[in-house]
Design an enzyme around this catalytic site. Sequence first.
Site, mmCIF file in Angstrom:
data_model
loop_
_atom_site.group_PDB
_atom_site.id
_atom_site.type_symbol
_atom_site.label_atom_id
_atom_site.label_comp_id
_atom_site.label_asym_id
_atom_site.label_seq_id
_atom_site.Cartn_x
_atom_site.Cartn_y
_atom_site.Cartn_z
ATOM 1 N N GLY A 10 31.690 24.659 44.511
ATOM 2 C CA GLY A 10 32.919 25.317 44.107
ATOM 3 C C GLY A 10 33.950 24.311 43.620
ATOM 4 O O GLY A 10 33.756 23.086 43.700
ATOM 5 N N GLN A 11 35.067 24.834 43.123
ATOM 6 C CA GLN A 11 36.068 23.957 42.511
ATOM 7 C C GLN A 11 36.628 22.930 43.491
ATOM 8 O O GLN A 11 36.701 21.736 43.180
ATOM 9 C CB GLN A 11 37.215 24.800 41.934
ATOM 10 C CG GLN A 11 36.817 25.695 40.777
ATOM 11 C CD GLN A 11 38.031 26.298 40.111
ATOM 12 O OE1 GLN A 11 38.686 25.662 39.293
ATOM 13 N NE2 GLN A 11 38.335 27.544 40.451
ATOM 14 N N ASP A 36 23.656 29.759 55.369
ATOM 15 C CA ASP A 36 24.358 31.040 55.406
ATOM 16 C C ASP A 36 25.439 30.978 56.471
ATOM 17 O O ASP A 36 25.145 31.004 57.670
ATOM 18 C CB ASP A 36 23.380 32.177 55.702
ATOM 19 C CG ASP A 36 24.049 33.552 55.721
ATOM 20 O OD1 ASP A 36 25.281 33.623 55.522
ATOM 21 O OD2 ASP A 36 23.334 34.545 55.941
ATOM 22 N N ALA A 60 34.123 30.771 49.709
ATOM 23 C CA ALA A 60 34.812 32.062 49.692
ATOM 24 C C ALA A 60 34.143 32.994 48.698
ATOM 25 O O ALA A 60 33.539 32.547 47.717
ATOM 26 C CB ALA A 60 36.284 31.889 49.327
ATOM 27 N N THR A 101 44.659 32.555 50.282
ATOM 28 C CA THR A 101 45.117 33.016 48.976
ATOM 29 C C THR A 101 46.441 33.764 49.032
ATOM 30 O O THR A 101 46.806 34.345 50.064
ATOM 31 C CB THR A 101 44.051 33.952 48.372
ATOM 32 O OG1 THR A 101 44.523 34.530 47.163
ATOM 33 C CG2 THR A 101 43.720 35.092 49.321
ATOM 34 N N ASP A 102 47.123 33.789 47.889
ATOM 35 C CA ASP A 102 48.327 34.596 47.724
ATOM 36 C C ASP A 102 48.031 36.092 47.805
ATOM 37 O O ASP A 102 48.943 36.900 48.009
ATOM 38 C CB ASP A 102 48.977 34.294 46.374
ATOM 39 C CG ASP A 102 48.032 34.543 45.212
ATOM 40 O OD1 ASP A 102 47.004 33.840 45.123
ATOM 41 O OD2 ASP A 102 48.300 35.440 44.392
ATOM 42 N N TYR A 125 39.622 42.007 48.439
ATOM 43 C CA TYR A 125 39.597 40.552 48.482
ATOM 44 C C TYR A 125 40.701 40.020 49.387
ATOM 45 O O TYR A 125 40.458 39.220 50.298
ATOM 46 C CB TYR A 125 39.736 39.980 47.075
ATOM 47 C CG TYR A 125 40.000 38.498 47.043
ATOM 48 C CD1 TYR A 125 39.061 37.588 47.501
ATOM 49 C CD2 TYR A 125 41.211 37.999 46.550
ATOM 50 C CE1 TYR A 125 39.308 36.221 47.478
ATOM 51 C CE2 TYR A 125 41.465 36.636 46.512
ATOM 52 C CZ TYR A 125 40.507 35.760 46.980
ATOM 53 O OH TYR A 125 40.772 34.397 46.967
ATOM 54 N N LYS A 129 40.335 38.044 53.038
ATOM 55 C CA LYS A 129 40.869 36.704 53.272
ATOM 56 C C LYS A 129 41.869 36.694 54.425
ATOM 57 O O LYS A 129 41.912 35.746 55.214
ATOM 58 C CB LYS A 129 41.519 36.165 51.998
ATOM 59 C CG LYS A 129 40.535 35.862 50.874
ATOM 60 C CD LYS A 129 39.577 34.732 51.233
ATOM 61 C CE LYS A 129 40.270 33.404 51.272
ATOM 62 N NZ LYS A 129 39.313 32.274 51.580
#
Length: 297
Positions: A10-11, A36, A60, A101-102, A125, A129
Site C-alpha cells: 500500500g501507499q 490474513d 485497510a 480517516t476523515d 467505510y 474505520k
Amino acid sequence: MRVLVIGRTGQIATELLPRLAAAGHAAEALEPPGFDMTDPAQVAAAFDRFRPETVVNCAAYTAVDKAEDDRALAFAVNATGPRLLGEAAARAGVPVLHYSTDYVFDGTKDTPYTEADPPDPVGAYGASKLAGELLLHNAQPRSVTLRTAWVCSPHGGNFVKTMLRFGKERPELRVVADQHGAPTFAADLAEAAVTLLPRLVAAPAGDPVFGITHLTGTPWTTWHGFAEAIFAGAARRGQAAPKVTAITTADYPTKARRPANSRLDCTRAATVLGIPPKDWREGLERCLDALMKESTP
C-alpha cells in the site's frame, strides 16, 4: 527495533519500509495472500515468530463505494483486524501505530474537526474505520491512531495518478470544488511513523502520546484546487494540461456520500507528538518528479 508492519504494497507501507531500514530497524511486512489479519491464529503466529517491539498497521479496506455493498469485508479488515492486532499487542506488551480517516466524521461541521468532536460516519467505510479505532484502543490503550485524509503518493491508486492519467486522455476534466480538505502524502505519514515509534516503545501506559491524533497536509484546498495544482506541476514538467472545470458534489453522484468538510485540526499532532503538518505542495512536487521520471523512456 523490531517493527511488525501490516501491509506491504500500500501507499504508506511502500514509503515506510525503506525508511525503517534506513533508520536501522528490522521490519517484517505481512499482507494477503500470505497473511490474513482477520484470522486470530495467523495474527498470534506472526507475533510469536517475529516478536515485535512495536506494530504499524498500514492495511485497510479503502474502496469507499464498494464498502456499501461489501460491509462484511470492510468491517473484517478495518475493525476485526485492528482488534486482533490490539489484543496480540497487549499480550506482548508492545504499542501499535494505526492509520484512520476523515470519513469517521459526517463532514457537516463548518470548521476543522478536532479529536474531541464526536464521530458520525455516514457510510460503511467510515463506520468500519471508526469501529477499528474503538476496538484497537479498547484492546491496547498503548496505541496511536493517526487520522488522515486524501492520501497520495507515486504508488498505488490515488488522486494524483488518476488526474494525470485522465489528463492525457481528455481535453477537459470536471472536478468537485465543494469538498474541502488537505492532501496528505504517504511519505510524510511514513516519516511521522519513523519519528514516533521509538517514543511509543519507551512511553508507559497513560502517556499523552497515546490516543487519536489528526495528521494531514497543509494548507486546506478542494479537490478542484488540488487538481489545478497537479496540472500546473505537470505543465512545468512538459505535460499538456487539460481544462479543469469546477463542479459540485451533486454534479458527480457516488454510491457512498463524501464528507463536504474533511478538514482536520492538526494542533495535537504538532504540540503533543511534535509532528507538525507538512505542506502538501512540497509533497506534490516530489511525487510529480517521481512519476515523471517513471514515465520517461
